[in-house]
Structure formats: structure tokens, C-alpha cells
Design a protein around this motif. Structure first.
Motif, PDB file in Angstrom:
ATOM      1  N   THR C 249       0.861  -1.180   0.000  1.00 41.62           N
ATOM      2  CA  THR C 249       0.000   0.000   0.000  1.00 41.62           C
ATOM      3  C   THR C 249       0.899   1.233   0.000  1.00 41.62           C
ATOM      4  OG1 THR C 249      -1.781  -1.122   1.187  1.00 41.62           O
ATOM      5  CG2 THR C 249      -1.723   1.280   1.339  1.00 41.62           C
ATOM      6  N   THR C 250       0.814   2.023  -1.050  1.00 42.12           N
ATOM      7  CA  THR C 250       1.610   3.246  -1.102  1.00 42.12           C
ATOM      8  C   THR C 250       1.115   4.196  -0.023  1.00 42.12           C
ATOM      9  OG1 THR C 250       1.607   3.024  -3.516  1.00 42.12           O
ATOM     10  CG2 THR C 250       2.401   5.113  -2.603  1.00 42.12           C
ATOM     11  N   ASN C 253       0.743   9.673   2.124  1.00 40.06           N
ATOM     12  CA  ASN C 253       0.856  10.663   3.206  1.00 40.06           C
ATOM     13  C   ASN C 253       2.311  10.854   3.617  1.00 40.06           C
ATOM     14  OD1 ASN C 253      -1.922  10.533   3.241  1.00 40.06           O
ATOM     15  ND2 ASN C 253      -2.113   9.627   5.273  1.00 40.06           N
ATOM     16  N   TYR C 279      -0.327   0.193 -12.775  1.00 41.87           N
ATOM     17  CA  TYR C 279      -0.625   1.234 -11.798  1.00 41.87           C
ATOM     18  C   TYR C 279       0.565   2.140 -11.511  1.00 41.87           C
ATOM     19  CZ  TYR C 279      -4.456  -2.103 -11.112  1.00 41.87           C
ATOM     20  OH  TYR C 279      -5.519  -2.953 -11.314  1.00 41.87           O
ATOM     21  N   SER C 282       0.310   6.030 -12.621  1.00 39.34           N
ATOM     22  CA  SER C 282      -0.625   6.805 -11.793  1.00 39.34           C
ATOM     23  C   SER C 282      -0.002   7.178 -10.467  1.00 39.34           C
ATOM     24  CB  SER C 282      -1.896   5.993 -11.508  1.00 39.34           C
ATOM     25  OG  SER C 282      -2.674   5.861 -12.659  1.00 39.34           O
ATOM     26  N   VAL C 283       0.648   6.214  -9.855  1.00 37.69           N
ATOM     27  CA  VAL C 283       1.219   6.457  -8.530  1.00 37.69           C
ATOM     28  C   VAL C 283       2.467   7.330  -8.641  1.00 37.69           C
ATOM     29  CG1 VAL C 283       2.226   5.319  -6.496  1.00 37.69           C
ATOM     30  CG2 VAL C 283       0.110   4.448  -7.512  1.00 37.69           C
ATOM     31  N   ARG C 285       2.744   9.785 -10.804  1.00 39.45           N
ATOM     32  CA  ARG C 285       2.179  11.142 -10.913  1.00 39.45           C
ATOM     33  C   ARG C 285       1.710  11.633  -9.540  1.00 39.45           C
ATOM     34  NH1 ARG C 285      -0.900   8.762 -15.387  1.00 39.45           N
ATOM     35  NH2 ARG C 285      -2.722   9.026 -14.053  1.00 39.45           N
ATOM     36  N   ALA C 286       1.103  10.722  -8.777  1.00 39.47           N
ATOM     37  CA  ALA C 286       0.645  11.092  -7.435  1.00 39.47           C
ATOM     38  C   ALA C 286       1.823  11.551  -6.577  1.00 39.47           C
ATOM     39  CB  ALA C 286      -0.062   9.911  -6.772  1.00 39.47           C
ATOM     40  N   GLY C 289       2.951  14.933  -7.587  1.00 41.69           N
ATOM     41  CA  GLY C 289       1.901  15.860  -7.155  1.00 41.69           C
ATOM     42  C   GLY C 289       1.965  16.127  -5.653  1.00 41.69           C
ATOM     43  N   ALA C 290       2.306  15.089  -4.893  1.00 44.57           N
ATOM     44  CA  ALA C 290       2.357  15.220  -3.425  1.00 44.57           C
ATOM     45  C   ALA C 290       3.595  15.956  -2.951  1.00 44.57           C
ATOM     46  CB  ALA C 290       2.305  13.837  -2.781  1.00 44.57           C
TER      47      ALA C 290
ATOM     48  N   THR D 250      -3.563   7.041   3.488  1.00 43.21           N
ATOM     49  CA  THR D 250      -4.212   7.174   2.187  1.00 43.21           C
ATOM     50  C   THR D 250      -3.743   6.049   1.282  1.00 43.21           C
ATOM     51  OG1 THR D 250      -3.986   9.574   2.431  1.00 43.21           O
ATOM     52  CG2 THR D 250      -4.620   8.744   0.254  1.00 43.21           C
ATOM     53  N   ASP D 251      -4.653   5.217   0.834  1.00 42.71           N
ATOM     54  CA  ASP D 251      -4.278   4.155  -0.110  1.00 42.71           C
ATOM     55  C   ASP D 251      -4.403   4.739  -1.517  1.00 42.71           C
ATOM     56  OD1 ASP D 251      -3.855   1.946  -1.634  1.00 42.71           O
ATOM     57  OD2 ASP D 251      -5.608   0.827  -0.925  1.00 42.71           O
ATOM     58  N   ILE D 252      -3.371   5.418  -1.944  1.00 47.86           N
ATOM     59  CA  ILE D 252      -3.453   6.087  -3.249  1.00 47.86           C
ATOM     60  C   ILE D 252      -3.535   5.063  -4.381  1.00 47.86           C
ATOM     61  CG2 ILE D 252      -0.984   6.336  -3.773  1.00 47.86           C
ATOM     62  CD1 ILE D 252      -3.512   9.172  -4.133  1.00 47.86           C
ATOM     63  N   ASN D 253      -2.996   3.859  -4.135  1.00 50.78           N
ATOM     64  CA  ASN D 253      -3.122   2.794  -5.144  1.00 50.78           C
ATOM     65  C   ASN D 253      -4.591   2.540  -5.493  1.00 50.78           C
ATOM     66  OD1 ASN D 253      -0.395   2.459  -4.698  1.00 50.78           O
ATOM     67  ND2 ASN D 253      -0.539   0.407  -3.827  1.00 50.78           N
ATOM     68  N   PRO D 256      -6.019   4.207  -9.076  1.00 52.22           N
ATOM     69  CA  PRO D 256      -5.928   3.494 -10.365  1.00 52.22           C
ATOM     70  C   PRO D 256      -6.536   2.096 -10.323  1.00 52.22           C
ATOM     71  CG  PRO D 256      -3.743   3.690  -9.328  1.00 52.22           C
ATOM     72  CD  PRO D 256      -4.675   4.578  -8.557  1.00 52.22           C
ATOM     73  N   ALA D 286      -2.030  14.720  -5.104  1.00 52.83           N
ATOM     74  CA  ALA D 286      -1.694  13.328  -5.433  1.00 52.83           C
ATOM     75  C   ALA D 286      -2.902  12.611  -6.020  1.00 52.83           C
ATOM     76  CB  ALA D 286      -1.206  12.607  -4.172  1.00 52.83           C
ATOM     77  N   ALA D 290      -3.172  10.995  -9.630  1.00 48.05           N
ATOM     78  CA  ALA D 290      -3.380   9.550  -9.781  1.00 48.05           C
ATOM     79  C   ALA D 290      -4.579   9.206 -10.648  1.00 48.05           C
ATOM     80  CB  ALA D 290      -3.549   8.910  -8.400  1.00 48.05           C
TER      81      ALA D 290
END
Lengths: 350, 350, 350, 350
Positions: C249-250, C253, C279, C282-283, C285-286, C289-290, D250-253, D256, D286, D290
Motif C-alpha cells: 500500500t503506497t 501521506n 498502476y 498513476s502512482v 504522478r501522485a 503531485g504530493a 491514504t491508499d493512493i493505489n 488506479p 496526489a 493519480a
């Protein structure tokens, strides 16, 4: 801080305590106990604030309760809560064993299972009639018909019945039939439901949520207690972690921690906590060894044919063997099985 | 798939088995067991592939091992592994209790503690001399001097000693002193260290990583076993979850699951698994009830003054009471304390 | 509390500060910074204790550092740490993108991959030669031969190289070859290794452990910083949770939290954090962005044929598209890609 | 397997398909879509079973749906679901931003906040009137009075309103007032409530449970979809892990992954997902990076005085800055803010 009034305290005396609490910037909450009025002071209290109430007219005892749960706290109620559930007592020396199928499937299934678990030494019968299923397309339970079957099983065996409630809309129906209302893990923080059940006087079995902390479990119990229903049994049923070998991870620490923090009885559900019949007996023994007040166990006459949870259900023979072992471990801790002690096999070599 | 050769199998016969394995697109790996050569076929096997080896010259038995761990699997080695550690046996009927302080602090501290835990019924002495501390500024252990103190404690009490190794660079030193090399949770997947220890013949206590799955623990053991060191004790010591009331969450399920999957002995560390002395005895009883082969427990003469882990250390009196209870629970499961059984109090009413 | 001495402070002045720290019941720790001596006061400090040092001879500044990590804390070092790694800078306005295969497999594989990622806009090349594999039977890396291939790839493309070290015994070899020493998740709390790397002056990429808290990651960095090596890049690579759809799990935060707590550069590994090539972009880019300072991404010419991590490796075309997007997002935050900015496509409509 | 009938299929043709499904040992479930009848075949399907229905009278298309969720699956509905919510569309090119206080506290508070978030560029207003509080003694919301205040804020700003429902007993009241019914994390598996909401035609914002897997979130959505309500927005709001620096992880995964598995719109709640106002903007950026379809953000005029969640609420200025940045990131991905695009500042240098 909890202020326990004398049994003969007057309304004026109660009012004066409330005024003084509010003057301290706290909010007061009244609970009508059987013996006396109890006044909770909710909010951040300062050192020395307890002294304010000592010796005030009508005040019996003042107790510091540092936890956010008040009525559930052992600080408020130092002695174990012991209460009777259809023929046996929970929370004292007796170990309660609630057993039966995940779902009530038919009249004969539940009656025969009841007879089998009774014979093995169970103290109560479980069986779901409203099932919280992950899929809307899965079997959702027999509903009221299932309650009738449960009632018949109770009549034939004398075992009190425990069944899960999913919604406030089922409350009137459920309290007419069951001896213990079960609140499942997914509803542990369904606050509307907790509040509604707090208004009844039916004993409650409150299961810990999948990812609820011990404090959250006690806060959920507090919702029920605050409504006036004081017969709440807490149940550890495994939490969700990264480990996938078992369905859930049994948090065995929760047993001594809960016994330390609260006066409410604490039981364990080794069936959901492991998800595999092969591991149920070991974890049941662990629970009793750790000091649990009882167990709730899934038993099915034909696990392979069960409509739900067959994988984690014990056959009656295996359940009977489990009961024998936990009875022996209970004796090491000076306890005994609730109802079946008379017929329990003696300790080998004992 | 594991192919166990006959004890008198010839090198040519072994070679033919290897060729056939490779012809199937698998890779072969040879292990020299005391009795015979064992050949592991690593990779995806097809149905019927075991038949290929049945009846081949020199082949004794063929076993399907479906897990990624091979030597650690009960499929390969159905009977419990039982081995001797300085005077007692692990993995059989005896329950081993390893006890002592988190850190060796001084000569007198470790000698006196050794005497106290010996008297209470411990089977071995623990004490850290290289400490894995979260902070670089915290006490890092006495190093070799601490090992000398441990050796002296062993001499005075007869208790074998268990101590943690942090790095390959400490290996030569450690094997000269200790009876059991402990691998801590943070090093469970330090594969270089595991491999180096696999080359020794010193018994190993391998602790589960903070967030290691049961399968990963067994794969870590496999690294050691594959090097030829077969004396590996597995240790559940609590995993990391969302619950913060206790230091870790004891995964009590891991006890029956590991006993099911592997032949290696399995013990539990209730001190790290709870982090609070008040909960250690309950979880120790749970472990023995669940079927663990032993315990490793932190005991300190003066917990308040301990340089590390004082909060979770038992005083000798409390430890002694714990030993008495687990001895009784062990008897329910037809087991007994490893060394101290003779002096253990009889079961109440037994 | 950290006391930064003037650059011309005398040993006697330093000594007097140390004495005063010890008189307060704290322990003092000296760090020789390039500009000046810094003295850390370790332990519980009281209010007002900073005033004791203000105006003392030789004292430049006193900073309250309330975290257990001192040198890593932004309280101690308010400005971002920016340092150069083989041709680009990390921690400033530039976004670093480290890319390459999980494992170095052959000379041609790594050289061709280096050329492909360089062309797409990468700032550095990654490739493992010592692989931490869960199974002792899996490919363990090419070792020194792999380092030679990496060096050749660097020579041909100009990209600095990043590779993982598993053990102190590899340290001399590794520092001869690599531009950045990577410490993997499984070794984040291998304190002996951290300490040894702290003694070198090679930049470090420190990955967060599978279940390490953010504070533990910073404490691990502190081990390296305390040894005098101040070029530490932190890397979020996903944590272990109950969710199994993705490999990890990315914890997105962690990016703003780390940027808040520490001055060290922070990057993210979307390949391990998701485990699925679909995936990764997307992550990535996140992450930008973060506010991340860069990325480390697995790229393989033929993911299906990769010896490890093929499932999560991007093909060069996909990687190139990812680079284009993160370059645009970087511009929104007034940043730019480290080395490849010149050739990056202009923002659509820009 | 989902069988989509032609729009002019006759009841007899539908019946024949059902019979054939049941003959295969599966159960059939009919959904009346606006265009046509859809028949779901629930159960384990075999290879080749789809062919059985191809070319059958009245059958338009047959789709293999391998997931346990059917109507929610992108296999069943390959195109993104786009629907209108009070003036803007969700799920298409537009990015929805729902903003407002945790709790409605007073008429002026909600009206002024609505005006502030509208001006900053929000597309909808949030505000709780029934609050799921851990403690029974905490503020529980204004109830119907709060709904009246929300309605007034809508009238004055034109912003549609989003508010949480806790219980079936509130359903009639809620649907009279709100544009979107929010289901909170604690009720994600309150199946009775999901089922009841499925019977309405009010759009739903379904938040992921604290420890719900992505599959469980989709199964919860399936309960609503199966009732005929197809306007479901999914919301990632952080999950519970071992990390305690932030309120949740936050589960940013999930962004996507959900966009891959389902056609439903997916938004993120950076306020609950971090729990700290300082980190909200980073995680909001983020999310949009994403690929999220929108955000729900807590905004309070005076966070320090908020009755709940003040710590994680943005002040309007900070929210306005956040909106500006996410608008720019949206453009990188060829998207735009839902309603406020016209007034959004141009991309720097664009």
C-alpha cells in the motif's frame, strides 16, 4: 469522574452536584442505576477536582475515571459484572460456551445441532437468521422462520438462544425471540443500532469490529450501557491484519487487556478468529488459558454441506473433545464450565 | 517434491535422479542428511511426476512438498523435530522456558537473575549483549564482556545461554559462547546473516519479523536449514497491527498453524508480544494452551531500573507463579516443563 | 536540544558545554560538521534548559529538537538538504528519476536498458546484483560481475548507478563501484549495516521497511547521519497492510509528512509500492503531485522474460510517457526533471 | 456472466435464458436497466458456457464477469459511468470538488462556508447533521434543523448538498433534503442500510470502510446497484494501518485500481485520509495526479473553533490555493474542474 450518590440522595442533592460539575466547565450526565443515581462528569478534569464532591450531601463515592468510556470502565465499577443469561451466569467463575451453526438452515438442522452441543456441554445455542453477507447474491438467512426454529430448539434442549441483529427494523422481532442479541463485527460502530439496543433490557453480545481498537470496542459498549442496558458481553473475534494464512488474527492480548480495563464479561470466537476448523480447538484452549469468560463456537453436523462458514465449523465430536480440554484448563484457573460441569469428564489422572 | 535416497544409494543413482529432475524442467538441489541424500526438485511440478521416481534404483521415498519451503515443511519431514539444547530437549513432550533480562547489564545482575529463574523452573537463560536499538543514542549492549558474564552465569547454574546476534561480523565470537543463537525480528530477512548461520551447527532461535507472514518465517528458516543447520526453533513474538494498547499483537493462531505446517519446534515470547508485565502470564498460559513448545520470557530483578524493556519484564516471584500455571496447563495436554518438572508443584487436586 | 558551536570555538569551549549538558543529567554527543562542531544533548530536557547555553562562549545557536532523531530533524536543519549525485542534484528544484531493471541479468540487458531510460529522461540507473530473495532457491544476483556490467552502462550513458547492498561484507566492493548505496526495506533496521555505511561517504538511498513507521525510518537515517554520512535519500516504497489487490500500500501521506519532519530528500518507488505495471504511472504522478523529490522505477526491455519483478516493470515506451507526465506536474509545483528537462516535451498547449 | 437482452426481447425469451442458466446449476438474477433487461448468472461458470447464450433469441450481448461484483464491474459496463449531480457531472472529464465543514453547526456557519467554498471553486457543499461519534457523550449533530440550514445554503449558492445518513430510520427525511446521500466508512457494510438506499434514486457517495478491501468496497456498491440505484460514487478516505503519524493511511493505489476494476466514479477525501490540515493539499494533488474523479474536503471558517475535525479542516484561503493547483494538474491529464473552470486561474506560463 463518576459521582455515585447515596441510595437515599434527594433530587436537590443530585441537582447541586450537577451544578457544581457544570460550574467546572464539564457536562453532567445522569445514569439511574438500580441502587442509586450515578452522575458522570464528562470532559477534562483537573487535579483536585474530585475533592470538590467529597463530603457533599448525598454523595456516596467519587471515582476518577480517566478513560473516555465511563460506565464500561473498571475504574467506575471495580468488581466483575456477573449476570444471568437463561440459566447460567456470565462473568463469574463459570465459563460460558455458546455453540451452534453459522446460519439456521432448517428446523431439523437447528434442533439436532442444539441437542448435539447440549450433550457435549454447551451452555447456549447460536444460529444466524439475518446474515451479513459480503455479496448481495449470497444466502441472507431465513428471517423470522429461523427464529421460530431456534425457539423450538430452545424448548427441546433448554439452551438459551443467541442470534445476530442487523438493523433497528428487526429489533421488535428479535427481542421477542432471543435471549441474547448479537451485534456483529460489521455493526460494532452502527451507533444508531447500539443506541436502540441500549433502550432494551435484553443481554447483548458485542463483537469487536474487524479493525476496531480495544478502546473503540469499549466505546461501543458504552453506547449500550449509557442507554441503561448493562448486560453486555464483549467478544474478541479476530482482527484484520496482513497475515492471510488464517481468516483473521486472534488478538489474544485483548483478553487480559479487556479484563484489566472493564468489568464486563469477555469471550472469544475461535471460529471466526481462525477461519479453519483445524485451529479452533487450539485457540479455544488459548482463550481459556488467557482468562476469557467463555467462547462462541461454530458447530455443524455436516460442515461440508453448510450454507455458510462450513470451513470453520467443528463437527460435534471435535467440539466435545474441545469442551473436555477447556474444562480442564478452566480448573487450573479455578473456574468451571457453566452448565455442563456435572457431566464433564474428570481430569485425566485427577 | 523431495526424493529421499536410500542410505546406500550410489553417486550414480543420485545423478540419475538429478538428470531426470532436470529433464522435467525443474532444478535439483542436494541436501546431505545424516541418514541419506535428499534431492529437492524445485519448480512447478505436474501431476504424475512423482511416479517417475518411484521404484528408481536407490530411491527410498518420494514426498510431495507443495509449499515453497521444503526442508521446513511437515510434508517433507512428518515427525516433529526434537533436538537437545544444553541439557533439555525442544520439540517433544517437554516445554522449554527460556528466561532472563532483555540486556546483560552487569556480572552480578546476570548471575543473580540466572539463579532466580533457575530456581523458578526455567530451562535456559536469555540475555542480550548486542542490542538492536531504534535509536543510535541508546544503550547498545556490553558486547563480549556481556558474553563472559553469561558464561559465568551458565557455569554457576547449569542453564544453557541464548543471546541475539546482529551481524555476521559477530558470528565467530558468538558461537564460542552461546548455546543458542537468537535472530531477532528485525533480522528475520537479513538473508546474508541467515545463510552464514546456516553454515554453523549451533542451534538457532528464529524470531518472526514484525510484519512477516507465517510463510516468510518458514522461508527464513529454510535459508538456515538449506545450509545444513537443522536445529531451528521458531518464535512468535507478536506482529505489528493497528492496535496500540499493547506493544505488538500476539498472533496466537500462529502456534497451531506453524505446528501444522512445519516439524520445527515453536515457542512464544509473551514479553515482546504484549509489552506489559501485567499481561505476560495470561499470554504465556494461552501459548501453552494453544500447543506451543515453550516460551521465552523477560525477567528482571528490578524492572524499574532495567536499562531496556523494564516495562515488560516480570519480577522473579511473578515468573515463578507463571511457571506453576503453565506446568499445570502443560499436563492437560500431556506435556511437562523441560527441566524443572521435578520441583513443580502438583496440580491442585491432582 | 542541539548546540551548534561557532566555527572558531575552542576545544575548551566545547568541553564546557558538554560538562553543562551532563550536569543536567543528559548525555552529550559530538558531531563534527564541515562548518562547526555540533553537540547533541540526548535525553529528556526541561523547559528553560536551552537558556543555559545561550550566550555561553563559543556557542552559535541552540535549537530545540523534540524528536528522537536529531540530525535528521528539520528542527535541527531547517533548510532542505541538497546534494549532488553523479551529475544531478537531489533535494532541490530538480526531480530525480532513477530507473532500470530489478536485477542486472547480463551485460547487454543492462547497457541497453541504460540507453533506453537515459533517452526517456532518467537521471540515474538502478540494477540489483545482490538480491534479497524470500526463497533460498531463487536467483540471488550476479554479484561482482553485475557491478562490472553496471559500470560499463554508466560509462556508455553517463548515468550514475544505484545498487542495493545486503551485508557489511559487501561494503568495500560496493563503494568501489556504485554512486548510491541502496538499503532495501528488509535491511532498514539492520543497525550494524547502517552503522557501517554511516562511516562511508557514499550517498545512500534508504528504503522504508515494510512495516516501519515514519519515525523508525528517520531513526534509521539517524544511524547513518550520526556516523558522518549526510547524503541520505529517503524512499517510500509501500507498506504492508491488509489490502492484497496491490503488492503493497503506497503511503502517499508519507511524502508531505517526511518533507515536514526532515530536511532529507524524499523519493517514491511506485513499482514496489503497487506491484503492477498498470498502476505505476498513476502512482508516480501522485508522488510528484504530493511533493516528492524523485522516483525510483523498475524498467525492463522485456518484462515477461525478467528474472525478477517482471510484473511490475514498465516497458521503455510506457516509462517515457510517464516521464512526460511527471515533468508537466513538476512544472505546476515549480520544479523540473533533473537531467532530461532540455529534451522533455513541452506542456500541451503551453 | 451477464447476459444483456435486446431492448425488444420478450418475457418468454428472458425466461428461456433464465431456464438455461438454472440448468447449468447457476442462479439467475434479473436487473431492469433503462435500455434492456440484464440477466446475471451467479455462481461458478465453466469454460464455454458463454457460447450457450450467443445467438439465443432476444440475447444482445454476453459478457464474462469474473469478479464477485457484477453490476459494478467494468467487465459488465466497459465505459465510465457519468451522471449528473445537481448541476455538474461526475465520472467524466470534470473533476468534482465537494467541500464544507465536518458538522453543520449553525445557519450562519453553513451559509458563509458555502459562499466561501463556492467562490474558491467547489462544485458541491458537504456538512454532517447526523454524526457517527466514537463517544456517546460527544456532539451528535443538529439533525433535521441542520438539513434546513443546508437547504438554505444551497438556495443561496446553487451548490448541491451532500450529507451523511446513519440509519434507515433517517432515510425518508434525508432524501427530501439532500442531493447526495453519503454513507460513512463505519456503515460501509451496514447491509440493511445499503439495501434500503438501493431502493431510492438519490445519488450516493459510498466511503470505503476503515479496513475494507477494495473488493469489499465494490461488493458494498453492488448492494446499492442491485437495488436499481446506479448513481454511486466511490470514495477512498484512508485505511487503518500501523502508522500513527497520520490519522489514516491514504491508499493512493486504490485510485488506479478502482478506475481499472469499475466504471463508477472514484473520489478521495484527503481530510480524513491524513487528519492534518497541513497535509491535505499535498494529498489532494496526489489524488488528482493519480486519476481521481474528484475530492471531498473539509473546510471550516475557524478550524480552531470547530465542534469536530477542526484539526483536519482547511481555511478557505488554503482551500482556494489547493483548488488552483489541482486545476492545473487536472489539465495535464486533460480534465478540468467541474463548475469553477471558468474562473480558475490560467496555468502559469500556459
Amino acid at each position: 469522574m463518576m459521582i455515585i450518590m447515596k441510595s437515599d440522595a434527594t433530587p436537590t442533592q443530585v441537582e447541586r452536584v450537577v451544578e457544581r460539575i457544570e460550574a467546572m466547565g464539564l457536562s453532567a450526565r445522569l445514569f439511574q442505576e438500580s441502587e442509586a443515581t450515578v452522575i458522570g462528569a464528562i470532559g477534562e478534569t483537573r487535579n483536585g477536582s474530585m475533592d470538590t464532591f467529597d463530603g457533599l450531601d448525598g454523595v456516596d463515592t467519587v471515582r476518577r475515571v480517566t478513560h473516555p468510556y465511563k460506565l464500561a470502565s473498571r475504574q467506575f465499577h471495580p468488581a466483575d459484572s456477573i449476570f444471568s443469561v437463561g440459566g447460567f451466569t456470565v462473568g463469574g467463575e463459570e465459563i460460558a460456551v455458546i455453540a451452534g451453526p453459522c446460519s439456521v438452515e432448517s428446523r431439523s438442522q437447528i434442533v439436532e445441532t442444539a441437542q448435539a452441543v447440549k450433550e457435549a456441554g454447551a451452555s447456549a445455542l447460536r444460529g444466524g437468521v439475518f446474515k451479513p453477507r459480503t455479496s448481495p447474491y449470497a444466502f441472507q438467512g431465513l428471517g423470522e422462520e429461523g427464529l421460530e426454529f431456534l425457539a423450538e430448539a430452545r424448548e427441546k434442549t433448554g439452551l438459551p438462544i443467541v442470534s445476530e441483529i442487523l438493523s433497528q427494523t428487526q429489533l421488535d422481532l428479535m427481542v421477542r425471540y432471543v435471549d441474547v442479541l448479537q451485534i456483529g463485527a460489521r455493526n460494532m460502530q452502527n451507533f444508531s443500532l447500539l443506541r436502540a439496543i441500549g433502550e432494551t433490557r435484553t443481554p447483548v453480545l458485542l463483537k469487536r469490529g474487524l479493525s476496531a481498537t480495544i478502546e473503540e470496542l469499549l466505546m461501543a459498549a458504552e453506547y449500550i450501557l449509557a442507554g441503561g442496558n448493562r448486560q453486555v458481553i464483549l467478544c474478541e473475534r479476530g482482527i484484520r491484519t496482513f497475515e492471510t494464512t488464517t481468516r483473521n488474527t486472534t488478538d489474544i492480548n485483548a483478553i487480559p487487556v479487556l479484563k484489566d480495563l472493564t468489568h464486563l464479561p469477555v469471550i472469544l470466537d475461535p471460529s471466526h478468529a481462525t477461519g479453519h476448523a483445524d485451529y479452533v480447538s487450539s485457540v479455544a484452549r488459548a482463550a481459556i488459558g488467557a482468562g476469557a469468560d467463555g467462547l462462541i463456537v461454530e458447530v455443524h453436523l455436516h460442515p461440508d454441506a453448510a450454507v455458510s462458514d462450513g470451513k470453520q465449523s467443528l463437527r460435534p465430536e471435535k467440539f466435545s473433545e474441545m469442551i473436555r480440554q477447556i474444562g480442564q484448563i478452566a480448573r487450573v484457573l479455578n473456574r468451571r464450565l457453566a452448565s455442563a460441569e456435572a457431566s464433564a469428564p474428570a481430569l485425566a489422572g485427577g
